[in-house]
Enzyme design. Structure first.
Site, PDB file in Angstrom:
ATOM      1  N   THR B 468       0.797  -1.214   0.000  1.00  0.00           N
ATOM      2  CA  THR B 468       0.000   0.000   0.000  1.00  0.00           C
ATOM      3  C   THR B 468       0.833   1.270   0.000  1.00  0.00           C
ATOM      4  OG1 THR B 468      -0.072  -0.496   2.353  1.00  0.00           O
ATOM      5  CG2 THR B 468      -2.065  -0.884   1.109  1.00  0.00           C
ATOM      6  N   GLY B 509      -5.801   1.829   7.836  1.00  0.00           N
ATOM      7  CA  GLY B 509      -4.365   1.774   8.111  1.00  0.00           C
ATOM      8  C   GLY B 509      -3.641   3.091   7.922  1.00  0.00           C
ATOM      9  N   ALA B 510      -3.788   3.699   6.769  1.00  0.00           N
ATOM     10  CA  ALA B 510      -3.014   4.906   6.464  1.00  0.00           C
ATOM     11  C   ALA B 510      -3.377   6.033   7.435  1.00  0.00           C
ATOM     12  CB  ALA B 510      -3.260   5.343   5.026  1.00  0.00           C
ATOM     13  N   ILE B 612      -5.016  13.645   0.716  1.00  0.00           N
ATOM     14  CA  ILE B 612      -4.289  12.554   0.066  1.00  0.00           C
ATOM     15  C   ILE B 612      -2.828  12.684   0.486  1.00  0.00           C
ATOM     16  CG2 ILE B 612      -3.606  11.597  -2.166  1.00  0.00           C
ATOM     17  CD1 ILE B 612      -6.586  11.148  -1.299  1.00  0.00           C
ATOM     18  N   PRO B 615       0.034  11.376  -3.479  1.00  0.00           N
ATOM     19  CA  PRO B 615      -0.792  11.083  -4.655  1.00  0.00           C
ATOM     20  C   PRO B 615      -0.308   9.878  -5.469  1.00  0.00           C
ATOM     21  CG  PRO B 615       0.231  13.272  -4.813  1.00  0.00           C
ATOM     22  CD  PRO B 615       0.555  12.743  -3.459  1.00  0.00           C
ATOM     23  N   THR B 617       1.180   6.923  -4.215  1.00  0.00           N
ATOM     24  CA  THR B 617       0.756   5.659  -3.589  1.00  0.00           C
ATOM     25  C   THR B 617      -0.772   5.588  -3.515  1.00  0.00           C
ATOM     26  OG1 THR B 617       1.107   6.658  -1.404  1.00  0.00           O
ATOM     27  CG2 THR B 617       2.886   5.303  -2.284  1.00  0.00           C
ATOM     28  N   GLN B 621      -3.289   2.691  -5.123  1.00  0.00           N
ATOM     29  CA  GLN B 621      -4.358   2.010  -4.401  1.00  0.00           C
ATOM     30  C   GLN B 621      -5.659   2.053  -5.189  1.00  0.00           C
ATOM     31  OE1 GLN B 621      -4.544   0.291  -1.194  1.00  0.00           O
ATOM     32  NE2 GLN B 621      -2.591   0.085  -2.193  1.00  0.00           N
ATOM     33  N   VAL B 686      -8.225   5.371   1.113  1.00  0.00           N
ATOM     34  CA  VAL B 686      -8.712   5.273  -0.270  1.00  0.00           C
ATOM     35  C   VAL B 686      -8.639   3.846  -0.806  1.00  0.00           C
ATOM     36  CG1 VAL B 686      -8.164   7.609  -1.000  1.00  0.00           C
ATOM     37  CG2 VAL B 686      -6.414   5.835  -1.207  1.00  0.00           C
ATOM     38  N   GLU B 688      -9.915   1.021  -0.208  1.00  0.00           N
ATOM     39  CA  GLU B 688     -11.124   0.242  -0.470  1.00  0.00           C
ATOM     40  C   GLU B 688     -12.133   1.036  -1.294  1.00  0.00           C
ATOM     41  OE1 GLU B 688     -10.882  -2.974   3.005  1.00  0.00           O
ATOM     42  OE2 GLU B 688     -12.240  -1.336   3.439  1.00  0.00           O
TER      43      GLU B 688
END
Ligand SMILES: Cc1cc2nc3c(=O)[nH]c(=O)nc-3n(C[C@H](O)[C@H](O)[C@H](O)COP(=O)(O)OP(=O)(O)OC[C@H]3O[C@@H](n4cnc5c(N)ncnc54)[C@H](O)[C@@H]3O)c2cc1C
Ligand code: SF4
Lengths: 316, 727
Positions: B468, B509-510, B612, B615, B617, B621, B686, B688
């Protein structure tokens, strides 16, 4: 994978003799199908005879104006050969529609003809399969089975699997012949129609080769004039086996030949159906697929075959 | 650090590094084959043996007999452990089926033995020598049957207003049934672990897992040992998509093998076993009813769905998004998770929403058509800024309408052909479709430790990078906060020796892990300030500045290391808010007029997902999600043998994920939004969102191309061809 012994041979006749003499022997060429099957223990050879050094990797003109393709010519080399691309375009097109670039570099002409079915139950050793273990029964004929990819014609009550080769469908429409050497050193020639066997009660027998007999070449007759097309219908755009494929050679007067892949245990062609080409796709398919016994899940292949041929005929 | 209220203006609003494009810092290691993935960690411990799993070949029943003597005598075999030799291992909360032990078979390809040998081929060769006999038990494997029995029987999850009256009164209604297929995560790296439990005391696990702490605790439960005796490392994960949220059989079998042989043992699940041994997304059958006024305003939704699960699991909740995505005073949603003997269904990328939006967004398209409205305009009209179930709960930031407008503009939506089947190029019918996307934006407690060593910063957290970009965004976060450059920051992940993080899942997570690292950095700043005896300090250009003081970070500690650790806790003020991510997908497809083959030609996603962080990574995703959406729409479906009770197409030849040739032009636009209620970085996930709605957009485009409405996934040509118009 079970342990096995291994040898390299340099001469086809010697290879055939050894294969007849050593119990449980099998040839290995590119290994792209055999090794996978060995890992799953679907094939359990005790001895491998590597035919890679037999020098059969030439494509040479024949006296009859055709081409003799050595059994070890790779699918990549064959599809790229200038003579094949020009005079036997249906073969080039069939080859490049198969597998992937890496696999075609390894896969050989002989091995491709002998690749085994992709029936998912054949691949699952937890499932009964007559082709894998004669007499065990056929999981694909079970009540709740998944049969979407399987055969609709030429099948039997013992097995409804298809032959997955694209190359063989093109060879069939080209009237190619398989040249072999027997363990006693004789050369045989078989048409593809003679070469591939229908499953009947013995789906484990897929071709007319004797124990030990080795394919040395595929012989193409003089080129067949006309438009050469191979269309492979599949769920994704690449790297998938055919749901249905159509090999077509059509002359400007509308006559020609058709063979189908993805529908039967061998490349499927009937002369009587060829004769109906000028009348269009539905006439051809009515004859070519006469006697089909699809399952509920794969009956769509009847419509698909007809519509695919119609598409090719409309292309011009 | 407690996050108890929305963030004010902060350093991330004036960022140097966060929000800027940075190529992934682990990229070089990956493309040069030097990133150590679990199965290839030959150097972490000597004398590794290889274990090969043996799996049950019935769906349900009992093992009556197992004879492993031939396998034990086979060359190179060090040990064979059969399930009959053990009581059923304890089940962690996160596992539904037992992973090993006992005679009961709960699903096809359940692990029933492990063969440990010197080489993979020795182990695999011996595995088939084990003689197993079963007593089969009958099972229920057909979702269609269950649906016809269960429809309208279970209690709604939510029921507001008077749905029946709304339908009676509505001038326009829709009532259709749809089907989504079971899907496999099909990540590139199989489940794999090396376990060293040689002395039966300390257990070290090198594995491929998204959730370090969950899995450590699950191992402790499974083997009834103290979690402190277990160390887990998972620094690189070759994809997970939810399939590696849990402890699975690879680690369990490796641990058993190691304890038995007194040597480290590694086990990877062979690909053909993953589909039935591990978890998958359950297929669903969904009935969706929509009522609307003649003005196009939706008055009611009635959405019920069924999915399968082993007893005790929760299936695929496909109705959840219908509770809050669109306006409408009346709604009823119900989910029936039905007990079936198929393998364990569990979370996969956007669990619930991926299947739910695949259906809801087709129904919206159908409804728009009935109303004679443009599908974009219909969605805009039915936007809501509050949760319609609880109108007192506002969406913190919801720019769905902007996504739709921006998407329509960029894609050229206005220029599309309006008449289904009306645009043709050669033998191909061309169609355009769109769909809305929604996914929640959860956050989870997340900790980190930072070490300042001579001007270099080391970040340690058990957060995982499952492809990710975690390494990169955590490095950005630390560098930004500490006023350093990314080159001076080293990020260490996926190790249970590090503070517990959110882990990777649920697109939390992020957001969570960056907040955790921020908290740890703030704690470090406090320590530095204290050390320097100042109340407040600024951190910039690798220096700390406070009044007259201006010191390089390398000089603050005289060569000593300064260590700080903290955890971000997200407060319950969020319970009063709706925090979500939104998007719009636009797709162009070509459908072969003769064969019914569908090929996607062009895709656009517009996302509203807060700040974001990076941008590059983030785009990866989203396009990954879009690609998975193409698979979900067109090819990916696990076929059930409804008599034998298993997924038949259990390898990557039979289960077709999209290949390069299937993926054309993909464009992603991120709206420039932030969400102050989400996290200190004002970010949301983002990963999912990217898959949500994609499949429906493709289905809608197929309809536009052909005039054939397909309500069953995957939309393979056999589901279209009989209805195609004459070519
Ligand atoms: C992932 C994947 C995708 C594929 N997709 C396609 C596809 O789309 N279309 C398609 O047509 N094929 C496809 N294939 C199959 C591929 O074409 C075959 O694996 C290949 O052609 C086999 O050739 P080989 O030389 O590797 O044969 P091997 O694996 O070496 O041998 C196959 C069989 O032939 C026998 N054999 C080999 N040479 C001789 C000989 N000279 N005489 C007698 N017996 C011999 C061997 O004993 C063995 O039984 C795919 C394969 C893979 C792995
Ligand atoms: S169809 Fe043929 S190959 Fe497939 S399971 Fe039946 S016997 Fe085996």
């Amino acid at each position: 994978m079970k342990a096995f012994s291994y040898e390299r041979v340099s001469d086809p006749a010697q290879a055939a003799a050894r294969a007849a003499e050593v119990p449980g022997a099998k040839f290995i060429a590119g290994g792209t199908n055999l090794l996978d099957l060995m890992k799953h223990e679907i094939e359990i050879p005790q001895h491998l005879i590597d035919v890679g050094g037999t020098g059969l990797d030439d494509i040479a003109p024949t006296d009859e104006g055709g081409l003799r393709i050595g059994a070890l010519v790779s699918n990549a080399a064959l599809s790229a050969d200038a003579r094949v691309r020009k005079d036997y375009a249906v073969l080039s097109r069939a080859l490049v529609s198969g597998a992937s670039g890496q696999l075609r570099n390894k896969a050989t002409t002989g091995g491709n003809l002998l690749q085994r079915t992709r029936c998912p139950y054949f691949y699952d050793t937890g499932m009964p399969c007559n082709k894998r273990s004669p007499g065990a029964g056929c999981a694909a004929l079970g009540e709740g089975a998944t049969t979407r990819q399987l055969g609709i014609i030429g099948t039997s009550d013992a097995c409804i699997a298809t032959h997955p080769s694209d190359m063989a469908v093109a060879l069939r429409v080209l009237d190619a012949e398989v040249e072999t050497v027997t363990p006693t050193g004789e050369t045989r020639r078989l048409t593809l129609e003679e070469f591939y066997q229908l499953p009947g009660d013995t789906p484990e027998v897929e071709n007319a080769l004797e124990q030990g007999e080795m394919i040395t070449a595929v012989v193409l007759p003089a080129p067949v004039e006309g438009r050469h097309v191979y269309y492979k219908v599949r769920d994704r755009a690449s790297y998938a086996f055919a749901l249905v494929s159509v090999a077509l050679i059509q002359t400007p007067d509308g006559t020609g030949r058709v063979a189908l892949g993805g529908v039967a245990p061998k490349p499927w062609r009937r002369d009587e159906a060829d004769a109906l080409l000028p009348q269009g796709a539905s006439a051809v398919m009515e004859r070519l697929l006469d006697g089909a016994r699809p399952t509920q899940e794969n009956a769509y292949k009847l419509t698909l075959a007809e519509r695919t041929l119609a598409a090719l005929l409309a292309q011009e | 650090m407690d996050f108890n209220q929305s963030t004010e203006d902060n350093l991330f609003d004036h960022a140097r590094i966060i929000g800027k494009p940075h190529a992934r810092i682990d990229g070089l290691l990956k493309v040069t084959g030097r990133a150590p993935y679990a199965y290839e960690r030959h150097d972490v411990v000597a004398n590794q043996l290889v274990g090969y799993p043996v799996c049950a070949t019935i769906a349900r029943g009992k093992i009556t007999h197992m004879d492993a003597s031939a396998a034990r005598a086979a060359p190179g075999v060090a040990a064979v452990i059969t399930t009959l030799e053990l009581e059923p291992l304890a089940r962690a909360d996160s596992n539904v089926a037992h992973l090993f032990g006992g005679a009961t078979v709960e699903h096809y390809h359940q692990a029933i033995a492990v063969v440990v040998a010197g080489t993979l081929e020795q182990a695999r060769g011996a595995a088939s020598l084990i003689d197993v006999r079963y007593e089969e038990a009958p099972g229920v494997f057909d979702l269609e049957d269950a649906w016809s029995r269960l429809q309208n029987t279970s209690e709604p999850i939510a029921h507001i207003g008077d749905v029946d009256a709304a339908f009676d009164a509505a001038p326009m209604t829709l009532d259709e049934t749809y089907r989504t297929a079971s899907q496999s995560h099909a990540m590139m790296e199989p489940h794999a672990s090396i376990v060293d439990w040689s002395d039966g005391g300390q257990m070290t696990v090198w594995t491929s897992n998204q959730m370090i702490e969950w899995t450590r605790q699950a191992l402790a439960t499974t083997f009834d040992i103290d979690a402190d005796r277990i160390r887990l490392e998972s620094p690189y994960v070759g994809g997970g998509f939810g399939g590696k949220l849990w402890l699975r059989a690879d680690a369990v079998l490796a641990a058993l093998g190691s304890r038995e042989t007194g040597r480290p043992v590694k086990v990877a699940l062979p690909r053909p076993m993953i589909f039935n041994n591990a978890t998958h997304r359950s297929g669903t059958i969904q009935r969706l009813r929509i009522a609307a006024g003649s003005d196009g305003k939706i008055t009611a939704f009635d959405h019920s769905a069924i999915s399968h699960t082993l007893p005790g699991g929760s299936g695929e909740d496909a109705v959840n998004q219908t509770r809050c995505f669109y306006a409408g005073e009346n709604r009823r949603v119900a989910h029936h998770p039905i007990d079936m003997g198929l393998p364990e269904s569990a979370d996969m990328r956007a669990p619930g929403e991926a299947s739910g939006l695949a259906v809801l967004e087709i129904a919206m398209d159908e409804m728009a058509e009935k109303l004679g409205m443009d599908p974009v305009a219909f969605r805009i009209l039915n936007d809501t800024q509050v949760n319609p179930e609880e109108p007192s709960k506002p969406f913190t930031e919801r720019h769905f309408v902007e996504c739709l407008r921006k998407g329509a503009d960029t894609f050229g939506w206005a220029k599309r052909n309006l008449k289904p089947g009306g645009q043709r190029e050669g033998q191909w019918l061309i169609g355009h479709g769109m769909a809305g996307a929604y996914r929640g934006a959860p956050t989870m407690t997340s900790g980190a430790r930072v070490r300042l060593q001579n001007g270099r910063l080391i970040v340690e957290t058990d957060m995982t990078d499952i492809g990710t970009g975690s390494y990169t965004i955590l490095s950005q976060t630390a560098a930004e906060t500490m006023g350093m450059e990314m080159g001076d920051v080293e990020v260490r992940l996926g190790n249970s020796a590090y503070p517990t993080s959110s882990g990777s899942g649920g697109q939390f997570g992020a957001t969570s892990a960056t907040a955790g690292v921020y908290a740890a950095c703030v704690a470090l700043q406090a320590q530095i300030a204290k050390r320097l005896n100042v109340d407040e300090a600024r951190f910039e250009n690798g220096r700390v500045v406070a009044g007259q003081l201006d010191l390089a970070l390398a000089d603050v500690a005289d060569g000593e290391e300064i260590v700080a650790e903290d955890t971000i806790n997200f407060g319950d003020f969020k319970d009063e808010l709706e925090i979500g991510t939104f998007g719009a997908h636009f797709v162009e497809v070509a459908v072969n007029a003769y064969t019914g083959e569908t090929r996607v030609r062009r895709m656009l996603a517009v996302c509203d997902a807060g700040r974001i962080l990076n941008p590059i990574t983030a785009r990866s995703q989203v396009i990954g999600g879009m690609t998975m959406g193409v698979g979900a729409a067109l090819t990916e479906g696990m076929s059930v043998d409804t008599e034998r009770g298993f997924f038949v197409n259990h390898d990557l030849a039979g289960y077709e994920v999209a290949v390069h040739a299937d993926i054309p032009e993909q464009e992603v636009i991120f709206l420039d939004t932030t969400d102050a209620a989400s996290s200190p970085l004002k970010a949301k996930g983002v990963g999912e969102l990217g898959i949500c709605g994609v499949a429906a957009a493709i289905g809608n485009a197929i309809y536009n191309a052909t005039g054939v409405r397909i309500r069953e996934y995957p939309m393979t040509l056999d589901r279209i061809i009989e209805q195609l118009p004459a070519a």
